[in-house]
Structures are given as C-alpha cells and as structure tokens.
Design an enzyme around this catalytic site. Structure first.
Site, PDB file in Angstrom:
ATOM      1  N   ASP A 115    -112.149 -43.424  66.596  1.00 33.57           N
ATOM      2  CA  ASP A 115    -111.703 -42.820  67.849  1.00 33.57           C
ATOM      3  C   ASP A 115    -111.180 -43.911  68.783  1.00 33.57           C
ATOM      4  O   ASP A 115    -111.947 -44.744  69.264  1.00 33.57           O
ATOM      5  CB  ASP A 115    -112.894 -42.070  68.473  1.00 33.57           C
ATOM      6  CG  ASP A 115    -112.503 -41.293  69.716  1.00 33.57           C
ATOM      7  OD1 ASP A 115    -111.408 -41.531  70.268  1.00 33.57           O
ATOM      8  OD2 ASP A 115    -113.307 -40.449  70.135  1.00 33.57           O
ATOM      9  N   ASP A 313    -103.548 -41.428  71.773  1.00 25.37           N
ATOM     10  CA  ASP A 313    -104.916 -41.060  71.410  1.00 25.37           C
ATOM     11  C   ASP A 313    -104.951 -40.585  69.959  1.00 25.37           C
ATOM     12  O   ASP A 313    -104.064 -39.850  69.530  1.00 25.37           O
ATOM     13  CB  ASP A 313    -105.411 -39.944  72.342  1.00 25.37           C
ATOM     14  CG  ASP A 313    -106.827 -39.500  72.020  1.00 25.37           C
ATOM     15  OD1 ASP A 313    -107.668 -40.378  71.735  1.00 25.37           O
ATOM     16  OD2 ASP A 313    -107.100 -38.285  72.026  1.00 25.37           O
TER      17      ASP A 313
END
Ligand code: NAG
Ligand code: NAG
Ligand code: NAG
Ligand code: NAG
Ligand code: NAG
Ligand code: NAG
Length: 433
Positions: A115, A313
């Site tokens: 992440d 992201d």
C-alpha cells in the site's frame, strides 16, 4: 479470445478461500530486489474469491470500496503518521496487491498487502485472537523482540500503553480494531535481508478489514519501510501493476535505485504537509484524443494548507477527479464516442454503453510529463462484452477531499518509479510480467 472480466474477480473478502500460500503453480523465488506483485484476486492468490458475483454486483461492490478508500485518504492528516483514524468513522479498506515477504529466523513466508499510501507494517503474530489462520509464529523466531516503551520508535505510535514494559497500542483500521505490540525482527524481501525491522505485531483484532497476512506500507512516514531501509533502498522503488485481465496476473515491485529504468519520463514528486505520507504530483491538464479540456486550474491546484492536489495511489482502483475535471473529461469522452450511442450508468460509473464503441485516448498531463492511457486503462467491459463503462468517477463532493487520485487501473502496465531523494515520479509503459 474469451475475455476475462476483472470485475467478476473483484469480490468481497467474505468469499475468500481458505488456502494460505500462493497456488503451487505460481511458486517461484523472488530474485535480487524484485518482488512479484499479485493482484489479490489473481489465480495465484489464496485470497481469490471462491464464488462469483454477477458483474453488476461486483461493480457496485468495487464502487463502495473505493468510496471507503477515498475517505481513508482524505482522513490522513498531519500528526497521525502511524494510524490515521477518523474518530468513530468506519473505513473499510482492502489493498489490492500482495507481495511475498519472509519474517524471522528461520524465515516464515507471508503474503503481505502492498500500500503506497500507508506508513505502517503489521503482521499477525502467534496467539493473535481474531486473525486468520496464517500467523507469524514469533515464538519460533530467534531474532524476534518486542520493543519497550523507552524505545524511540514507541514515540511514533498513537497512545502507547506499557503492560509489562512492552510498547503496546490499539488502533482502528476500517471497521476493525487492532491491538498490537511494537516489535522487531528480520524481514527478507526477495534476496535482501533487513534486520531489526520495526512493525506492529498484532495480538488481537475484531472486524474483517485487516489484510489477512499483514500490511507492507510503502509511503514515507517515519516508521515506513522506506524510512527503515534508507541505507539499502535509498527511498527508491518502482512497481508495475499487472492488468486485471491478464490470466497470469503478476507484476513486480523493484526496491532500490539499482536496475530502475533509464528511459522513463519524470514529473516532480511533491510532499504535502497536510497529508505527508501521500505521493503528490502536479497534474496540469487532461487531453481526450488531441483536445485539451477546458478545466479551471483550481481543480488541480496543489495546496499545502488544505491538502488539495493529485496523488498516485496503489489502493484505489478507479481514478477520481474533482467535479469540474471529471465532468469536462466525461463530456468530451461522450462527445467523441458519438451521440448515437445511448449512455447508461452503473453504480458509481455514469458513462456506460450497451453497444460497441470506438474510444479516444485519454492523456493526463503532468508538469514535464504526459501519460497517455490506452483504452485498457480506462474502459471496463462486462463478462459478456455487452456493456462498456468509462472507469473513472468524480471525487466525493466534500470540502475535505479536494483530491484527485490516479488509481491502480489507470497505472496498470506502466512502470511507476518513486524516486524520493530526487523528488520525482517516473512513468514508462511496460507490459508487466
Ligand atoms: C505482547 O505484549 C503483551 C503484554 O502487553 C505480552 O503479554 C505478549 O506476550 C506480547 N506478545 C508478543 C508476541 O510480543
Ligand atoms: C486495547 O485493547 C485491549 C484488548 O482489546 C484492552 O484490554 C486494552 O485495555 C486496550 N488498551 C487501550 C489503551 O485502550
Ligand atoms: C502464464 O504463465 C505460464 C507459465 O508460467 C505460461 O506458460 C503462459 O504462457 C502464461 N500465459 C500468458 C497468457 O501469458
Ligand atoms: C489554499 O487553500 C486555502 C483555503 O481554501 C486558501 O485560502 C489559500 O489561498 C490556498 N493556497 C494556495 C497557495 O492556493
Ligand atoms: C445515427 O444513427 C442514424 C440511424 O442509424 C444514422 O442515420 C445517423 O447518421 C447516425 N448519426 C451519427 C452521428 O452517427
Ligand atoms: C504534453 O502534451 C501537450 C499537448 O499535446 C504538449 O503541448 C506538451 O508539450 C506535452 N508535454 C510534454 C512534456 O511532452
């Protein structure tokens, strides 16, 4: 060729199968500083669904998860580097890609979620109440130790308590609560070994939004992997996210400055003090075909006070653009597709067609770099091929979330290079293998 709809693969965690390692046919060793990256629902992944939902149900599910992800991203504010918690709010997250890491001595293998917008590392430890069936057995590791409250790392943790002198903390993540001890052990990534890696060793969890085998945060807070391996990887990494449609579904995460591509275009990487973990860039315009859209600069403006701007992201699936930017993009896209094709909507997507369409390209114009997307990066097709949707949406209409998010679907089959020391982000087309 029969097209595999990726959406039919993106299903809720409720349907996870129980196997815990990679499928045997996918077992191979990670080489050098390269880790294979698997989509969490790839056929190699033990977390792939054991049961399929309809395509429409899947779309709605995905749209809902992305909403939660955006809430998470916008909730990140300065001073909460370890755990951004919006008090009482339920934020469900499910990072989309996993990599293999080895923890402890002798090494134990875990498939951790990757992440780029998260600083933390967590690992479910032995004795954990409420964790899945694959745990790190810290008792078996000769190099494991828990950190005391006097350790400097304990200052990075929210509201630590010190039962028996051990730095322990509670946090919420998505709809889950987590109780963990701050711990250290050796982590091996591909063939690199990082001794004394600091992570949260999960002792107890309730809820189902915690990645089952842990989380590997790649953003740049003080306890992140980058901060802890700066001498080894120099805060530099790149990844290539595999297309959801590829049957083999594996990409790569390359850590460190060695073997990064030379032929790559760069834009500046910015740091926003308001959300200091996120990777901001300067989006300056959008092109549909050759037409540059008329979008007010305020839609893109980087603002250190509000946290506004554009980020890359890995955990959001579909790109979100603030309202005026999205509307301009959508309207021009519809115009190019043609007035004869009737537009319908599906879940969060407002530009779907039930007839075959000829699509223009879409280009994100960053300062110093244009990133032109091919239709595979922005069109999703139903399993039967009868429905096609533009896979982007407007960002939530909320003062706190003036954030454009360049999401994973739009990054697929590109190498994205995060070069923190030189404050630049590189993009090059690459077929991920
Ligand atoms: C975590 O800390 C508790 C004390 O709060 C201790 O009893 C337990 O053994 C620790 N577990 C690990 C895995 O370090
Ligand atoms: C953390 O959670 C544990 C178990 O759920 C609880 O016993 C403990 O009191 C909590 N600690 C804090 C500081 O809230
Ligand atoms: C998938 O991988 C296998 C072996 O790992 C290979 O033989 C096959 O050609 C690959 N399929 C595609 C579509 O790339
Ligand atoms: C940032 O946003 C604030 C609040 O909207 C505004 O007052 C300020 O002028 C903006 N700063 C820049 C540099 O645009
Ligand atoms: C739309 O469809 C009609 C009937 O098929 C056709 O006559 C017309 O030329 C089409 N218009 C465009 C812009 O393609
Ligand atoms: C990006 O595209 C625009 C419009 O086509 C062009 O004017 C600009 O020079 C390009 N930028 C770069 C860095 O290639």
């Amino acid at each position: 060729m029969k097209e595999l709809s990726f959406l039919s693969l993106l299903l809720p965690l409720l349907f996870l199968s129980t196997a815990q390692g990679l499928e045997p046919k996918c077992e191979s060793q990670d080489q050098d500083s390269n880790l294979k990256v698997y989509h969490v629902y790839s056929h190699c992944s033990p977390f792939k669904p054991s049961k399929q939902l309809s395509w429409e149900e899947s779309v709605l599910e995905m749209a809902k998860k992305d909403e939660a992800r955006l809430q998470y991203l916008t909730s990140l504010v300065a001073g909460k580097s370890v755990v951004p918690i919006a008090s009482g709010r339920q934020i469900i997250q499910s990072p989309t890609y996993i990599v293999r890491a080895k923890i402890g001595t002798p090494p134990q293998t875990l498939l951790m979620a990757m992440d780029t917008s998260n600083d933390v590392a967590w690992i479910p430890c032995s004795g954990c109440v409420g964790c899945g069936s694959t745990l790190f057995d810290n008792v078996m590791s000769t190099s494991y130790k828990s950190l005391g409250c006097q350790s400097p790392q304990c200052n990075q943790v929210p509201n630590p308590t010190c039962p028996a002198g051990i730095c322990s903390f509670n946090l919420t993540y998505g709809g889950s609560s987590i109780a963990a001890n701050l711990s250290q052990d050796t982590i091996a990534l591909a063939t690199d070994s990082v001794p004394g890696y600091t992570f949260g060793c999960i002792q107890k969890t309730a809820g189902n939004s915690v990645p089952p085998q842990g989380l590997l945060g790649l953003s740049r807070g003080p306890l992140s992997l980058l901060a802890q391996t700066d001498n080894l990887y120099k805060s530099t990494f790149s990844y290539c996210l595999p297309s959801f449609k590829s049957p083999n579904f594996s990409g790569s995460l390359r850590l460190g400055p060695v073997a990064q591509p030379i032929r790559i275009k760069y834009t500046s990487l910015l740091k926003n003090p308001r959300r200091s973990s996120l990777y901001y860039v300067n989006l300056v315009g959008i092109r549909v075909g050759r037409r540059i859209l008329d979008i007010p600069p305020s839609a893109f403006a980087f603002n250190a006070t509000t946290g506004a701007g554009t980020i890359f992201d890995s955990g959001t699936v579909f790109t979100r653009l603030v309202e005026p930017a999205y509307t301009a993009l959508r309207d021009q896209f519809r115009k190019r597709v043609g007035a004869n094709a009737t537009v319908s909507s599906l879940g969060g997507f407002d530009t779907c067609y039930n007839v075959p369409i000829v699509s223009p390209t879409i280009t994100f114009m960053f300062s110093g770099m244009n990133m032109t997307l091919v239709p595979d990066n922005f069109l999703i097709h139903s399993t039967a091929g009868s429905t096609t949707c533009l896979a982007m949406a407007a960002a939530p209409d909320n003062v706190n979330s003036v954030l454009n998010v360049i999401a994973s679907m739009q990054q697929q089959n590109h190498r994205i290079l995060f070069d923190v020391p030189n404050s630049r982000l590189g993009v090059a087309r690459e077929v991920c293998t």
